[in-house]
Write an enzyme that holds these catalytic residues in place. Structure first.
Site, mmCIF file in Angstrom:
data_model
loop_
_atom_site.group_PDB
_atom_site.id
_atom_site.type_symbol
_atom_site.label_atom_id
_atom_site.label_comp_id
_atom_site.label_asym_id
_atom_site.label_seq_id
_atom_site.Cartn_x
_atom_site.Cartn_y
_atom_site.Cartn_z
ATOM 1 N N LYS A 169 -14.046 1.669 -7.511
ATOM 2 C CA LYS A 169 -12.609 1.967 -7.450
ATOM 3 C C LYS A 169 -12.194 2.288 -6.023
ATOM 4 C CE LYS A 169 -8.454 3.331 -8.338
ATOM 5 N NZ LYS A 169 -7.361 2.409 -8.612
ATOM 6 N N ASP B 104 -0.345 16.085 -22.912
ATOM 7 C CA ASP B 104 0.016 16.497 -21.560
ATOM 8 C C ASP B 104 0.370 17.971 -21.581
ATOM 9 O OD1 ASP B 104 1.047 14.595 -18.934
ATOM 10 O OD2 ASP B 104 1.452 16.740 -18.949
ATOM 11 N N LYS C 210 7.439 1.736 -2.838
ATOM 12 C CA LYS C 210 7.462 0.286 -3.104
ATOM 13 C C LYS C 210 8.522 0.056 -4.157
ATOM 14 C CE LYS C 210 4.370 -1.189 -6.183
ATOM 15 N NZ LYS C 210 3.139 -1.427 -6.956
ATOM 16 N N ARG D 46 5.746 9.431 -3.929
ATOM 17 C CA ARG D 46 4.571 10.059 -3.313
ATOM 18 C C ARG D 46 4.145 9.301 -2.052
ATOM 19 N NH1 ARG D 46 1.059 11.140 -8.806
ATOM 20 N NH2 ARG D 46 2.084 9.204 -9.450
ATOM 21 N N THR E 252 -8.956 8.365 -10.925
ATOM 22 C CA THR E 252 -9.793 8.013 -9.767
ATOM 23 C C THR E 252 -10.525 9.261 -9.316
ATOM 24 O OG1 THR E 252 -8.152 6.383 -9.157
ATOM 25 C CG2 THR E 252 -9.682 7.067 -7.440
ATOM 26 N N PHE F 254 -1.376 -8.986 -0.202
ATOM 27 C CA PHE F 254 -1.546 -7.755 0.596
ATOM 28 C C PHE F 254 -1.629 -8.056 2.085
ATOM 29 C CE2 PHE F 254 -2.120 -4.007 -2.211
ATOM 30 C CZ PHE F 254 -1.593 -4.641 -3.316
ATOM 31 N N GLY G 174 4.525 -4.069 7.093
ATOM 32 C CA GLY G 174 5.587 -3.138 6.700
ATOM 33 C C GLY G 174 5.492 -1.834 7.460
ATOM 34 N N CYS H 268 -1.892 6.471 -4.523
ATOM 35 C CA CYS H 268 -3.295 6.047 -4.544
ATOM 36 C C CYS H 268 -3.896 5.828 -3.176
ATOM 37 C CB CYS H 268 -3.423 4.790 -5.388
ATOM 38 S SG CYS H 268 -3.042 5.139 -7.084
HETATM 39 C C1 UDX Z 1 -3.009 10.046 -10.758
HETATM 40 C C2 UDX Z 1 -3.390 9.224 -9.569
HETATM 41 O O1 UDX Z 1 -2.223 8.555 -9.114
HETATM 42 C C3 UDX Z 1 -4.392 8.185 -9.981
HETATM 43 O O2 UDX Z 1 -4.923 7.555 -8.808
HETATM 44 C C4 UDX Z 1 -5.527 8.822 -10.696
HETATM 45 O O3 UDX Z 1 -6.385 7.780 -11.130
HETATM 46 C C5 UDX Z 1 -4.986 9.610 -11.899
HETATM 47 O O4 UDX Z 1 -4.107 10.606 -11.438
HETATM 48 P P1 UDX Z 1 -0.986 9.587 -12.171
HETATM 49 O O5 UDX Z 1 -0.869 9.235 -13.595
HETATM 50 O O6 UDX Z 1 -0.083 8.990 -11.148
HETATM 51 O O7 UDX Z 1 -2.423 9.231 -11.718
HETATM 52 O O8 UDX Z 1 -0.948 11.197 -12.073
HETATM 53 P P2 UDX Z 1 0.350 12.027 -12.439
HETATM 54 O O9 UDX Z 1 1.532 11.146 -12.451
HETATM 55 O O10 UDX Z 1 0.262 13.224 -11.562
HETATM 56 O O11 UDX Z 1 0.049 12.411 -13.969
HETATM 57 C C6 UDX Z 1 -0.960 13.298 -14.287
HETATM 58 C C7 UDX Z 1 -0.506 13.926 -15.628
HETATM 59 O O12 UDX Z 1 -1.537 14.743 -16.152
HETATM 60 C C8 UDX Z 1 0.727 14.805 -15.424
HETATM 61 O O13 UDX Z 1 1.698 14.419 -16.356
HETATM 62 C C9 UDX Z 1 0.227 16.215 -15.689
HETATM 63 O O14 UDX Z 1 1.206 17.030 -16.310
HETATM 64 C C10 UDX Z 1 -0.929 15.938 -16.629
HETATM 65 N N1 UDX Z 1 -1.951 16.989 -16.620
HETATM 66 C C11 UDX Z 1 -2.440 17.415 -15.421
HETATM 67 C C12 UDX Z 1 -2.420 17.482 -17.843
HETATM 68 O O15 UDX Z 1 -1.956 17.089 -18.903
HETATM 69 N N2 UDX Z 1 -3.405 18.439 -17.836
HETATM 70 C C13 UDX Z 1 -3.909 18.907 -16.665
HETATM 71 O O16 UDX Z 1 -4.773 19.782 -16.707
HETATM 72 C C14 UDX Z 1 -3.424 18.399 -15.425
HETATM 73 C C1 UDX Z 2 -2.549 0.475 -5.647
HETATM 74 C C2 UDX Z 2 -3.532 -0.633 -5.971
HETATM 75 O O1 UDX Z 2 -2.913 -1.884 -5.748
HETATM 76 C C3 UDX Z 2 -3.971 -0.543 -7.441
HETATM 77 O O2 UDX Z 2 -4.933 -1.524 -7.709
HETATM 78 C C4 UDX Z 2 -4.572 0.849 -7.665
HETATM 79 O O3 UDX Z 2 -4.962 1.006 -9.019
HETATM 80 C C5 UDX Z 2 -3.555 1.904 -7.334
HETATM 81 O O4 UDX Z 2 -3.125 1.761 -5.968
HETATM 82 P P1 UDX Z 2 -0.022 1.011 -5.972
HETATM 83 O O5 UDX Z 2 -0.343 2.158 -5.064
HETATM 84 O O6 UDX Z 2 0.737 1.257 -7.212
HETATM 85 O O7 UDX Z 2 -1.410 0.275 -6.422
HETATM 86 O O8 UDX Z 2 0.850 -0.023 -5.147
HETATM 87 P P2 UDX Z 2 0.550 -1.326 -4.287
HETATM 88 O O9 UDX Z 2 1.371 -2.400 -4.820
HETATM 89 O O10 UDX Z 2 -0.905 -1.530 -4.129
HETATM 90 O O11 UDX Z 2 1.151 -0.902 -2.846
HETATM 91 C C6 UDX Z 2 0.569 0.201 -2.189
HETATM 92 C C7 UDX Z 2 1.266 0.365 -0.860
HETATM 93 O O12 UDX Z 2 0.940 -0.706 0.019
HETATM 94 C C8 UDX Z 2 2.790 0.389 -0.957
HETATM 95 O O13 UDX Z 2 3.293 1.373 -0.070
HETATM 96 C C9 UDX Z 2 3.204 -0.983 -0.482
HETATM 97 O O14 UDX Z 2 4.481 -0.974 0.127
HETATM 98 C C10 UDX Z 2 2.128 -1.277 0.538
HETATM 99 N N1 UDX Z 2 1.885 -2.709 0.730
HETATM 100 C C11 UDX Z 2 1.350 -3.442 -0.289
HETATM 101 C C12 UDX Z 2 2.173 -3.271 1.959
HETATM 102 O O15 UDX Z 2 2.664 -2.596 2.873
HETATM 103 N N2 UDX Z 2 1.922 -4.595 2.150
HETATM 104 C C13 UDX Z 2 1.396 -5.362 1.162
HETATM 105 O O16 UDX Z 2 1.197 -6.558 1.369
HETATM 106 C C14 UDX Z 2 1.116 -4.775 -0.095
#
Ligand code: UDX
Ligand code: UDX
Length: 437
Positions: A207, A30, A324, A331, A122, A252, A256, A263
């Site tokens: 996806k 990272d 959640k 985010r 993604t 789902f 809410g 995501c």
């Molecule tokens: C995010 C999105 O939520 C997800 O949908 C997508 O598939 C992947 O990116 P997430 O792990 O939540 O996933 O991202 P984030 O929590 O922002 O972590 C990304 C990490 O990559 C950070 O720790 C950042 O410091 C690191 N990074 C980013 C690197 O190491 N090198 C880079 O050039 C940019």
């Molecule tokens: C989602 C997808 O579920 C996962 O497959 C993908 O890889 C990343 O994005 P995540 O965003 O972590 O996962 O949370 P999730 O549990 O899906 O909830 C997403 C949002 O929908 C939350 O804000 C949650 O509060 C809302 N939600 C979910 C509802 O309002 N009602 C529901 O029944 C389910």
């Protein structure tokens, strides 16, 4: 096998630790020095149930390493995963792929021998082609394949979603790369988890298609909830009646305040842009984005109306800030729309969240008061708003709450209580898609 995971965020860190738990040797890289320092010190940069234990075990058994410098591990890796962030680009909603391309070019410069480069993040349809072209330009004669392997992890359940997935999707038509991916996921292969091999573009679209569909499903029940309020029906019963049809399924369908997270908001927007650019717009998802954005803003109106329309000088207790439960991730959380609107209307907001307050402080304006716990949060409040359905909010001592508040009014945006019970306890209780008792 030897694996490098670039990006140690919610996706990269969980995926890396799980691959190590499968028996592979994994190095998580990272660029954020504080993140790596924390991980080397055995501390987690994110809240994810079970992650600390999983990381500690695999570090102790010599299968999991952390570093800021990708060079060494990329050279002797069979597979290098790109798990960096793909946030919405400011303004136009396209996915910001700058981190993905930066990682790909770094891999191109460092890889040695046949290497499978995997986009775990993604990424919009066609990104794999662009990644391959940029890498090929830097290393015309290198032996590598670029593979799509999207993650389907829900925060708060990410480890179980990785280890017991409904399916693994692998996008490549290179046979050697397919064999490497089979080997990486061998523990799942053995317990019959379906591994779907597709073209790279098909995998990238799966996806987005899946995530956007889930967002549409949630938005559908949210709009159904508004109709229920208008016609005097109960949305939880409607959801149950729908969900018993196994073509629909009960998951789902919880109404809410609107979906948030890292995501759904960004993936729906990126898909809409991709479709518009391909001259094949997906109007259903365009509408979903619009309806969801408006819903999160309208929720503050619901609270203000419940308080008689004027909250000037009133104290509102907000229980729950994260998008959640079981995460610290703020985010696109509905609270980020709701709280500023309440303050704008003249209210004083006191908030409590079991895990999210550290992040929330960075994202909410000063003036929000943060409480030590739920009872202190509601003390002297003119109303309580339940915004995130943390388990600890489901079994609050209602008599103690009633004694603590100034006005016994609860606006429950997650339907975690029963209206008749709340009435019996002396609360005026307003929820989503269900009448007042
Ligand atoms: C995010 C999105 O939520 C997800 O949908 C997508 O598939 C992947 O990116 P997430 O792990 O939540 O996933 O991202 P984030 O929590 O922002 O972590 C990304 C990490 O990559 C950070 O720790 C950042 O410091 C690191 N990074 C980013 C690197 O190491 N090198 C880079 O050039 C940019
Ligand atoms: C989602 C997808 O579920 C996962 O497959 C993908 O890889 C990343 O994005 P995540 O965003 O972590 O996962 O949370 P999730 O549990 O899906 O909830 C997403 C949002 O929908 C939350 O804000 C949650 O509060 C809302 N939600 C979910 C509802 O309002 N009602 C529901 O029944 C389910």
């Amino acid at each position: 096998m030897r694996v490098t995971m670039i990006g140690a965020g919610y996706v990269g860190l969980v995926s890396g630790a799980c691959f190590a738990d499968f028996g592979h040797v994994v190095t998580c890289v990272d660029k954020d020095p504080s993140k790596i320092a924390k991980l080397k010190d055995g501390r987690m940069p994110i809240y994810e149930p079970g992650l600390e234990q999983l990381v500690a075990t695999n570090v102790r058994e010599g299968r999991l390493f952390f570093t800021e410098d990708a060079a060494e591990s990329i050279q002797d890796s069979d597979a290098v995963f790109i798990g960096v962030g793909t946030p919405s680009r400011r303004g136009d909603g396209h996915a910001d792929l700058s981190y993905v391309y930066a990682a790909a070019e770094e891999i191109a410069d460092l890889m040695d021998g046949y290497t499978v480069v995997v986009t775990k993040s993604t990424v919009p349809v066609g990104t794999g082609d662009e990644v391959e072209a940029r890498m090929r330009k830097r290393r015309p004669n290198a032996d590598f394949a670029v593979v799509s392997n999207p993650e389907f992890l829900r925060e708060g359940a990410a480890i179980s979603d990785f280890k017991r997935p409904d399916r693994v999707v692998v996008g490549t038509e290179d046979e050697r790369a397919r064999n490497v991916m089979r080997e990486l996921y061998r523990p799942l292969y053995l317990n019959e988890t379906p591994i779907q091999f597709t073209s790279r573009r098909t995998s990238e679209l799966i996806k987005y298609a899946a995530n956007a569909f889930l967002a549409v499903k949630i938005t559908y029940i949210n709009e159904m909830a508004d109709l229920c309020e208008a016609v005097g029906a109960d949305v939880q019963q409607v959801a149950r009646g729908m969900g018993l049809d196994n073509r629909i399924g009960g998951k789902f369908l919880h109404a809410g305040p609107g979906y948030g997270g890292s995501c759904f908001p960004k993936d729906t927007l990126a898909l809409v842009r991709t479709a518009q650019e391909a001259r094949s717009p997906i109007r259903l998802v365009e509408t979903t984005v619009e309806v969801n954005d408006r819903r999160k803003r309208d929720m503050s109106r619901k609270i203000i109306n419940a308080m008689g329309g004027d909250v000037q000088g009133k104290t509102i207790a907000v229980l729950g800030l994260t998008f959640k439960p079981n995460t610290d991730d703020m985010r696109d959380a509905p609270a980020l729309d709701i709280i500023p609107a309440l303050i704008e209307a003249g209210a004083h907001v006191r908030a409590f969240d079991p895990e999210g307050m550290h992040e929330a402080r960075k994202m909410l304006q000063p003036g929000v008061e943060y409480a030590e716990g739920p009872y202190q949060c509601v003390s002297g409040a003119d109303a309580i708003a339940i915004v995130t359905e943390w388990d600890q909010f489901r079994a609050l001592d209602l008599d103690r709450m009633k004694a603590a508040v100034k006005t016994p009014l609860i606006v429950d945006l997650r339907n975690i209580y029963n209206p008749a019970e709340m009435k019996a306890k002396g609360f005026r209780y307003i929820s989503i898609g269900r009448g007042e008792a």
